[in-house]
Design a protein around this motif. Structure first.
Motif, PDB file in Angstrom:
ATOM      1  N   ASP A 131       0.856  -1.187   0.000  1.00  0.00           N
ATOM      2  CA  ASP A 131       0.000   0.000   0.000  1.00  0.00           C
ATOM      3  C   ASP A 131       0.893   1.237   0.000  1.00  0.00           C
ATOM      4  N   TYR A 132       1.414   1.568  -1.170  1.00  0.00           N
ATOM      5  CA  TYR A 132       2.327   2.707  -1.252  1.00  0.00           C
ATOM      6  C   TYR A 132       1.607   4.034  -1.054  1.00  0.00           C
ATOM      7  N   ASP A 133       0.308   4.051  -1.250  1.00  0.00           N
ATOM      8  CA  ASP A 133      -0.448   5.263  -0.940  1.00  0.00           C
ATOM      9  C   ASP A 133      -0.350   5.569   0.555  1.00  0.00           C
ATOM     10  N   ALA A 136       3.312   6.464   1.540  1.00  0.00           N
ATOM     11  CA  ALA A 136       3.667   7.822   1.113  1.00  0.00           C
ATOM     12  C   ALA A 136       3.521   8.837   2.237  1.00  0.00           C
ATOM     13  N   ARG A 137       2.688   8.551   3.214  1.00  0.00           N
ATOM     14  CA  ARG A 137       2.430   9.494   4.316  1.00  0.00           C
ATOM     15  C   ARG A 137       3.467   9.402   5.440  1.00  0.00           C
ATOM     16  N   GLU A 138       4.358   8.448   5.377  1.00  0.00           N
ATOM     17  CA  GLU A 138       5.337   8.253   6.448  1.00  0.00           C
ATOM     18  C   GLU A 138       6.390   9.361   6.441  1.00  0.00           C
ATOM     19  N   GLU A 139       6.813   9.744   7.620  1.00  0.00           N
ATOM     20  CA  GLU A 139       7.882  10.729   7.760  1.00  0.00           C
ATOM     21  C   GLU A 139       9.229  10.068   7.475  1.00  0.00           C
ATOM     22  N   GLY A 140      10.124  10.832   6.874  1.00  0.00           N
ATOM     23  CA  GLY A 140      11.474  10.332   6.637  1.00  0.00           C
ATOM     24  C   GLY A 140      11.541   9.169   5.666  1.00  0.00           C
ATOM     25  N   LEU A 141      10.675   9.157   4.676  1.00  0.00           N
ATOM     26  CA  LEU A 141      10.632   8.056   3.723  1.00  0.00           C
ATOM     27  C   LEU A 141      11.935   7.983   2.915  1.00  0.00           C
ATOM     28  N   THR A 142      12.413   6.757   2.688  1.00  0.00           N
ATOM     29  CA  THR A 142      13.635   6.535   1.916  1.00  0.00           C
ATOM     30  C   THR A 142      13.394   5.471   0.845  1.00  0.00           C
ATOM     31  N   ALA A 143      14.333   5.394  -0.080  1.00  0.00           N
ATOM     32  CA  ALA A 143      14.261   4.338  -1.096  1.00  0.00           C
ATOM     33  C   ALA A 143      14.321   2.961  -0.443  1.00  0.00           C
ATOM     34  N   GLY A 144      15.100   2.850   0.627  1.00  0.00           N
ATOM     35  CA  GLY A 144      15.196   1.585   1.337  1.00  0.00           C
ATOM     36  C   GLY A 144      13.868   1.147   1.929  1.00  0.00           C
ATOM     37  N   ARG A 145      13.091   2.088   2.427  1.00  0.00           N
ATOM     38  CA  ARG A 145      11.768   1.762   2.985  1.00  0.00           C
ATOM     39  C   ARG A 145      10.830   1.278   1.875  1.00  0.00           C
ATOM     40  N   ILE A 146      10.882   1.918   0.704  1.00  0.00           N
ATOM     41  CA  ILE A 146      10.065   1.491  -0.428  1.00  0.00           C
ATOM     42  C   ILE A 146      10.444   0.066  -0.829  1.00  0.00           C
ATOM     43  N   ARG A 147      11.739  -0.204  -0.859  1.00  0.00           N
ATOM     44  CA  ARG A 147      12.247  -1.530  -1.212  1.00  0.00           C
ATOM     45  C   ARG A 147      11.829  -2.566  -0.168  1.00  0.00           C
ATOM     46  N   LYS A 196      20.096   4.265  -3.723  1.00  0.00           N
ATOM     47  CA  LYS A 196      20.605   3.586  -2.533  1.00  0.00           C
ATOM     48  C   LYS A 196      19.570   3.649  -1.419  1.00  0.00           C
ATOM     49  N   ASP A 197      19.675   2.735  -0.469  1.00  0.00           N
ATOM     50  CA  ASP A 197      18.664   2.625   0.589  1.00  0.00           C
ATOM     51  C   ASP A 197      18.442   3.930   1.341  1.00  0.00           C
ATOM     52  N   GLY A 198      19.514   4.680   1.588  1.00  0.00           N
ATOM     53  CA  GLY A 198      19.393   5.888   2.393  1.00  0.00           C
ATOM     54  C   GLY A 198      18.897   7.111   1.644  1.00  0.00           C
ATOM     55  N   ALA A 199      18.664   6.979   0.355  1.00  0.00           N
ATOM     56  CA  ALA A 199      18.250   8.144  -0.432  1.00  0.00           C
ATOM     57  C   ALA A 199      16.857   8.611  -0.012  1.00  0.00           C
ATOM     58  N   PRO A 200      16.681   9.907   0.308  1.00  0.00           N
ATOM     59  CA  PRO A 200      15.336  10.418   0.635  1.00  0.00           C
ATOM     60  C   PRO A 200      14.392  10.212  -0.546  1.00  0.00           C
ATOM     61  N   ALA A 201      13.161   9.848  -0.245  1.00  0.00           N
ATOM     62  CA  ALA A 201      12.198   9.543  -1.306  1.00  0.00           C
ATOM     63  C   ALA A 201      10.832  10.139  -0.980  1.00  0.00           C
ATOM     64  N   LYS A 202      10.077  10.388  -2.032  1.00  0.00           N
ATOM     65  CA  LYS A 202       8.690  10.859  -1.911  1.00  0.00           C
ATOM     66  C   LYS A 202       7.840  10.061  -2.879  1.00  0.00           C
ATOM     67  N   ILE A 203       6.575   9.876  -2.533  1.00  0.00           N
ATOM     68  CA  ILE A 203       5.641   9.163  -3.397  1.00  0.00           C
ATOM     69  C   ILE A 203       4.423  10.063  -3.656  1.00  0.00           C
ATOM     70  N   TRP A 204       4.232  10.445  -4.885  1.00  0.00           N
ATOM     71  CA  TRP A 204       3.100  11.298  -5.252  1.00  0.00           C
ATOM     72  C   TRP A 204       1.825  10.461  -5.239  1.00  0.00           C
ATOM     73  N   ARG A 205       0.781  10.955  -4.559  1.00  0.00           N
ATOM     74  CA  ARG A 205      -0.447  10.183  -4.405  1.00  0.00           C
ATOM     75  C   ARG A 205      -1.555  10.654  -5.346  1.00  0.00           C
ATOM     76  N   GLY A 206      -1.236  11.598  -6.216  1.00  0.00           N
ATOM     77  CA  GLY A 206      -2.237  12.036  -7.184  1.00  0.00           C
ATOM     78  C   GLY A 206      -3.227  13.028  -6.646  1.00  0.00           C
ATOM     79  N   LEU A 207      -2.873  13.762  -5.602  1.00  0.00           N
ATOM     80  CA  LEU A 207      -3.802  14.724  -5.009  1.00  0.00           C
ATOM     81  C   LEU A 207      -3.628  16.104  -5.631  1.00  0.00           C
TER      82      LEU A 207
END
Length: 207
Positions: A131-133, A136-147, A196-207
């Motif tokens: 559920d990436y939607d 996407a709301r999590e604080e401090g999201l990273t590429a590693g968390r998505i993975r 890399k895992d530590g890279a800051p990341a954002k997920i656009w939710r279409g809002l």
């Protein structure tokens, strides 16, 4: 599904390149990010116009890999049909995308477009998509968390087999899943692994 009267014509963006296949990549595009600037693009109406609902992760393509590079534009022995394009549009919600993926990548795997689309469907439907939607709301999201979220949802996968690709502004564009020649999860090369895992990341939710 929209009616498909004819298979779109696609032009090669590079030379034909044949080589032994050593593995595969299933590329999954994060549709909200793709559609972010394409809501009014008539050529992307099915995916981005809203009339067909909203998409999350969709198939960008199933790509064969070689030991040194990747095969492409191998020449289709059998023509893709409008019915096959239409049947694939829940996976790849663009007529031109279906046609291009078969011509550029699928033709280097199998002689029949139906077989290429069948394998793509089996792989995609065998996945559990996080559920990436919500993530996407999590604080401090990273590429590693998505993975890690993908691995948590799919026993048998390891983080080394999951690529996360962000755009220049740090937004999720694509997840690339790496397979062996026998379609088992396999470690990604550096180019397929992406951020890399530590890279800051954002997920656009279409809002």
């Amino acid at each position: 599904m929209p009616e498909v009267a004819a298979v779109p014509r696609v032009s090669p963006d590079g030379p034909p390149r044949a080589m032994p296949v050593t593995g595969y990549t299933l590329a999954l595009s994060w549709s909200p990010e793709f559609c972010r600037t394409r809501e009014d693009d008539r050529s992307q109406a099915h995916q981005c116009g809203g009339r067909s609902g909203s998409f999350g992760l969709v198939v960008h393509g199933l790509w064969p890999e070689g030991a040194k590079g990747y095969p492409q534009w191998c020449g289709a022995r059998k023509a893709l049909t409008p019915a096959q394009v239409r049947g694939a549009m829940c996976l790849m919600p663009s007529e031109r995308l279906v046609a291009r993926q078969w011509a550029k990548h699928g033709s280097c795997m199998v002689p029949d477009p139906g077989a290429y689309l069948k394998v793509t469907r089996i792989l995609f439907e065998g996945l559990r998509l996080p559920d990436y939607d919500r993530i996407a709301r999590e604080e401090g999201l990273t590429a590693g968390r998505i993975r890690a979220a993908f691995v948590d949802a799919n026993p048998g996968w390891s983080e080394s087999a999951v690529g996360v690709h962000l755009n220049a502004r740090g937004w999720l564009e694509e997840i690339r899943l790496c397979y062996s020649k026998r379609f088992r999860p396999a470690p990604c090369t550096a180019s397929r692994r992406g951020a890399k895992d530590g890279a800051p990341a954002k997920i656009w939710r279409g809002l």
